[in-house]
Design a protein around this motif. Sequence first.
Motif, PDB file in Angstrom:
ATOM      1  N   ALA A  77     -84.854   9.028 -23.666  1.00  0.00           N
ATOM      2  CA  ALA A  77     -85.882   9.725 -24.357  1.00  0.00           C
ATOM      3  C   ALA A  77     -85.413  10.090 -25.593  1.00  0.00           C
ATOM      4  O   ALA A  77     -86.286  10.198 -26.710  1.00  0.00           O
ATOM      5  CB  ALA A  77     -86.173  11.167 -23.691  1.00  0.00           C
ATOM      6  N   VAL A  78     -84.184  10.542 -25.838  1.00  0.00           N
ATOM      7  CA  VAL A  78     -83.605  10.713 -27.209  1.00  0.00           C
ATOM      8  C   VAL A  78     -83.567   9.647 -28.010  1.00  0.00           C
ATOM      9  O   VAL A  78     -84.261   9.626 -29.112  1.00  0.00           O
ATOM     10  CB  VAL A  78     -82.209  11.305 -27.176  1.00  0.00           C
ATOM     11  CG1 VAL A  78     -81.517  11.535 -28.510  1.00  0.00           C
ATOM     12  CG2 VAL A  78     -82.255  12.818 -26.461  1.00  0.00           C
ATOM     13  N   SER A  79     -83.318   8.691 -27.500  1.00  0.00           N
ATOM     14  CA  SER A  79     -83.176   7.384 -28.210  1.00  0.00           C
ATOM     15  C   SER A  79     -84.632   6.715 -28.565  1.00  0.00           C
ATOM     16  O   SER A  79     -84.765   5.995 -29.662  1.00  0.00           O
ATOM     17  CB  SER A  79     -82.281   5.967 -27.755  1.00  0.00           C
ATOM     18  OG  SER A  79     -82.920   5.644 -26.504  1.00  0.00           O
ATOM     19  N   GLY A  80     -85.634   7.081 -27.882  1.00  0.00           N
ATOM     20  CA  GLY A  80     -87.071   6.614 -28.121  1.00  0.00           C
ATOM     21  C   GLY A  80     -87.528   7.730 -28.930  1.00  0.00           C
ATOM     22  O   GLY A  80     -88.885   7.324 -29.368  1.00  0.00           O
ATOM     23  N   GLY A  81     -86.974   8.741 -29.473  1.00  0.00           N
ATOM     24  CA  GLY A  81     -87.542   9.517 -30.328  1.00  0.00           C
ATOM     25  C   GLY A  81     -88.367  10.789 -29.924  1.00  0.00           C
ATOM     26  O   GLY A  81     -89.445  11.302 -30.712  1.00  0.00           O
TER      27      GLY A  81
END
Length: 63
Positions: free
Chosen positions: A58-62
Amino acid sequence: MRPSADDSAAAFEDLNTHLQEAITALREDALDTTAQSYRVLAALADGAVVASVLAALAVSGGL
């Protein structure tokens, strides 16, 4: 009529038998509870790994 020594021995044997049965039942319950706790804690660790991976995605997906 007074109680005889045989009556006392029979009562003691009956008590002893019931105590042994209760101890056996409690040991089995403790073993089952310990095994269930082990399974829950193992699943908790797996759940934490899954949650961490999903959070990283989720963090890497923004999000």
